[in-house]
Design a protein around this motif. Sequence first.
Motif, PDB file in Angstrom:
ATOM      1  N   LYS A 155       0.674  -1.029  -0.410  1.00  0.00           N
ATOM      2  CA  LYS A 155      -0.273   0.103  -0.275  1.00  0.00           C
ATOM      3  C   LYS A 155       0.498   0.941  -0.549  1.00  0.00           C
ATOM      4  O   LYS A 155       0.860   2.497  -1.169  1.00  0.00           O
ATOM      5  CB  LYS A 155      -1.413  -0.306   1.299  1.00  0.00           C
ATOM      6  CG  LYS A 155      -1.629   1.041   1.833  1.00  0.00           C
ATOM      7  CD  LYS A 155      -2.635   1.272   2.566  1.00  0.00           C
ATOM      8  CE  LYS A 155      -1.729   1.647   3.557  1.00  0.00           C
ATOM      9  NZ  LYS A 155      -2.159   2.120   4.893  1.00  0.00           N
TER      10      LYS A 155
ATOM     11  N   GLN B  63      -9.525  -4.070   2.777  1.00  0.00           N
ATOM     12  CA  GLN B  63      -9.505  -2.900   3.537  1.00  0.00           C
ATOM     13  C   GLN B  63      -8.268  -2.078   3.604  1.00  0.00           C
ATOM     14  O   GLN B  63      -8.287  -0.795   3.226  1.00  0.00           O
ATOM     15  CB  GLN B  63      -8.857  -4.222   4.875  1.00  0.00           C
ATOM     16  CG  GLN B  63      -8.935  -2.046   6.012  1.00  0.00           C
ATOM     17  CD  GLN B  63      -9.854  -1.842   6.688  1.00  0.00           C
ATOM     18  OE1 GLN B  63     -10.469  -2.288   6.117  1.00  0.00           O
ATOM     19  NE2 GLN B  63      -9.759  -1.093   6.618  1.00  0.00           N
TER      20      GLN B  63
ATOM     21  N   HIS C 183      -9.168   0.694   0.966  1.00  0.00           N
ATOM     22  CA  HIS C 183      -9.797   1.371   1.267  1.00  0.00           C
ATOM     23  C   HIS C 183      -9.312   1.950   2.131  1.00  0.00           C
ATOM     24  O   HIS C 183      -9.254   3.655   1.956  1.00  0.00           O
ATOM     25  CB  HIS C 183     -10.997   0.294   2.961  1.00  0.00           C
ATOM     26  CG  HIS C 183     -11.546   2.221   3.600  1.00  0.00           C
ATOM     27  ND1 HIS C 183     -12.950   2.769   2.778  1.00  0.00           N
ATOM     28  CD2 HIS C 183     -11.814   2.028   4.320  1.00  0.00           C
ATOM     29  CE1 HIS C 183     -13.259   3.010   3.220  1.00  0.00           C
ATOM     30  NE2 HIS C 183     -12.592   2.839   4.504  1.00  0.00           N
ATOM     31  N   GLU C 184      -8.619   2.142   3.002  1.00  0.00           N
ATOM     32  CA  GLU C 184      -7.369   2.748   3.112  1.00  0.00           C
ATOM     33  C   GLU C 184      -6.367   4.097   2.533  1.00  0.00           C
ATOM     34  O   GLU C 184      -6.511   4.758   2.890  1.00  0.00           O
ATOM     35  CB  GLU C 184      -6.208   1.992   4.657  1.00  0.00           C
ATOM     36  CG  GLU C 184      -6.884   0.928   5.619  1.00  0.00           C
ATOM     37  CD  GLU C 184      -5.484   0.429   5.602  1.00  0.00           C
ATOM     38  OE1 GLU C 184      -5.083   0.101   6.116  1.00  0.00           O
ATOM     39  OE2 GLU C 184      -6.401  -0.039   7.308  1.00  0.00           O
TER      40      GLU C 184
ATOM     41  N   PHE D 290      -7.394   4.375  -0.318  1.00  0.00           N
ATOM     42  CA  PHE D 290      -8.616   5.722  -1.045  1.00  0.00           C
ATOM     43  C   PHE D 290      -8.686   6.910  -0.054  1.00  0.00           C
ATOM     44  O   PHE D 290      -8.501   8.209  -0.214  1.00  0.00           O
ATOM     45  CB  PHE D 290      -9.820   4.940  -1.491  1.00  0.00           C
ATOM     46  CG  PHE D 290      -9.618   4.768  -2.661  1.00  0.00           C
ATOM     47  CD1 PHE D 290      -9.225   5.750  -4.448  1.00  0.00           C
ATOM     48  CD2 PHE D 290      -8.952   3.727  -3.277  1.00  0.00           C
ATOM     49  CE1 PHE D 290      -9.210   4.730  -5.146  1.00  0.00           C
ATOM     50  CE2 PHE D 290      -9.402   3.217  -4.500  1.00  0.00           C
ATOM     51  CZ  PHE D 290      -9.207   3.823  -6.075  1.00  0.00           C
ATOM     52  N   HIS D 291      -8.455   6.362   0.906  1.00  0.00           N
ATOM     53  CA  HIS D 291      -8.647   7.249   2.471  1.00  0.00           C
ATOM     54  C   HIS D 291      -7.569   8.052   2.529  1.00  0.00           C
ATOM     55  O   HIS D 291      -7.490   9.782   2.527  1.00  0.00           O
ATOM     56  CB  HIS D 291      -9.072   6.582   3.766  1.00  0.00           C
ATOM     57  CG  HIS D 291      -9.172   7.862   4.580  1.00  0.00           C
ATOM     58  ND1 HIS D 291     -10.173   8.581   5.134  1.00  0.00           N
ATOM     59  CD2 HIS D 291      -8.481   8.385   6.024  1.00  0.00           C
ATOM     60  CE1 HIS D 291      -9.707   9.565   5.999  1.00  0.00           C
ATOM     61  NE2 HIS D 291      -8.538   8.812   6.664  1.00  0.00           N
ATOM     62  N   ASP D 292      -6.584   7.151   2.294  1.00  0.00           N
ATOM     63  CA  ASP D 292      -4.760   8.594   2.199  1.00  0.00           C
ATOM     64  C   ASP D 292      -4.817   9.727   1.315  1.00  0.00           C
ATOM     65  O   ASP D 292      -4.207  10.574   1.319  1.00  0.00           O
ATOM     66  CB  ASP D 292      -3.739   7.327   2.631  1.00  0.00           C
ATOM     67  CG  ASP D 292      -3.731   7.062   4.199  1.00  0.00           C
ATOM     68  OD1 ASP D 292      -4.004   7.112   4.976  1.00  0.00           O
ATOM     69  OD2 ASP D 292      -3.288   5.847   3.937  1.00  0.00           O
TER      70      ASP D 292
ATOM     71  N   SER E 207      -7.526  10.371  -0.340  1.00  0.00           N
ATOM     72  CA  SER E 207      -8.119  11.758  -0.330  1.00  0.00           C
ATOM     73  C   SER E 207      -7.255  13.252   0.525  1.00  0.00           C
ATOM     74  O   SER E 207      -7.893  13.835   0.258  1.00  0.00           O
ATOM     75  CB  SER E 207      -9.459  11.834  -0.142  1.00  0.00           C
ATOM     76  OG  SER E 207     -10.448  10.650  -0.432  1.00  0.00           O
ATOM     77  N   PHE E 208      -7.558  12.796   1.702  1.00  0.00           N
ATOM     78  CA  PHE E 208      -6.501  13.223   2.845  1.00  0.00           C
ATOM     79  C   PHE E 208      -5.359  14.185   1.785  1.00  0.00           C
ATOM     80  O   PHE E 208      -6.153  15.159   2.335  1.00  0.00           O
ATOM     81  CB  PHE E 208      -6.334  12.666   4.440  1.00  0.00           C
ATOM     82  CG  PHE E 208      -5.177  13.275   5.036  1.00  0.00           C
ATOM     83  CD1 PHE E 208      -6.068  14.247   6.085  1.00  0.00           C
ATOM     84  CD2 PHE E 208      -3.910  13.313   4.816  1.00  0.00           C
ATOM     85  CE1 PHE E 208      -5.062  14.788   7.301  1.00  0.00           C
ATOM     86  CE2 PHE E 208      -3.171  13.811   6.070  1.00  0.00           C
ATOM     87  CZ  PHE E 208      -4.002  14.858   6.504  1.00  0.00           C
TER      88      PHE E 208
ATOM     89  N   SER F 257      -6.586  17.196  -0.399  1.00  0.00           N
ATOM     90  CA  SER F 257      -7.259  17.758   0.399  1.00  0.00           C
ATOM     91  C   SER F 257      -6.372  18.843   1.056  1.00  0.00           C
ATOM     92  O   SER F 257      -7.154  19.751   1.622  1.00  0.00           O
ATOM     93  CB  SER F 257      -8.727  17.197   0.713  1.00  0.00           C
ATOM     94  OG  SER F 257      -8.185  16.512   2.324  1.00  0.00           O
TER      95      SER F 257
ATOM     96  N   CYS G  40      -2.663  13.336  -6.146  1.00  0.00           N
ATOM     97  CA  CYS G  40      -3.348  13.000  -5.610  1.00  0.00           C
ATOM     98  C   CYS G  40      -4.937  12.922  -6.198  1.00  0.00           C
ATOM     99  O   CYS G  40      -5.835  11.592  -6.410  1.00  0.00           O
ATOM    100  CB  CYS G  40      -3.408  13.220  -4.386  1.00  0.00           C
ATOM    101  SG  CYS G  40      -1.809  12.584  -3.126  1.00  0.00           S
TER     102      CYS G  40
ATOM    103  N   LEU H 138      -7.106   9.853  -7.726  1.00  0.00           N
ATOM    104  CA  LEU H 138      -8.268   9.978  -7.307  1.00  0.00           C
ATOM    105  C   LEU H 138      -9.498   9.838  -8.627  1.00  0.00           C
ATOM    106  O   LEU H 138     -10.519   8.980  -9.077  1.00  0.00           O
ATOM    107  CB  LEU H 138      -8.493  10.578  -6.757  1.00  0.00           C
ATOM    108  CG  LEU H 138      -8.305  10.568  -5.451  1.00  0.00           C
ATOM    109  CD1 LEU H 138      -8.521  11.409  -4.425  1.00  0.00           C
ATOM    110  CD2 LEU H 138      -8.565   9.023  -4.025  1.00  0.00           C
TER     111      LEU H 138
END
Length: 131
Positions: free
Chosen positions: A33, A75, A78-79, A81-83, A85-86, A89, A111, A115
């Motif tokens: 990851k 999992q 998912h993590e 994609f969260h990273d 997104s963070f 932004s 990023c 995305l």
Amino acid sequence: MGRDKAHKPRKPNGKRETSRIVDMVNVSTDAKKNAVLSSIMHGQDQTWRMLQALMVQKYGQFTVEERDILDLPRQARHEAFHDLSFYASAQMPAQAPIDVRETAARTAANCQQALGRLLPLAEQITLQDTD
């Protein structure tokens, strides 16, 4: 018998195929990851090249592409994609040094672009997972 072992068949064109990092069993899911995220966030800049060189020393030659994020376990995907997104932004304070702001802006842009390309594909995978 010994003669047969001495003459192993060669790979086509004499080339050895390089494994994708997400397919390597000797690499932890977190390392996979992080490698994919770093490659997306840093593109081909010096930070990514240094990290890649360290990983090659530890795990051997590998390839990594942004689409490899889709092949991570659920999992970890998912993590990741969260990273993404963070980091997409993230805002830097105006008083931060200009080179830090430029790096942060470049990382955020990388990023955001990733995305934009990956979210539609991830939605397709999510739909397939629920079928």
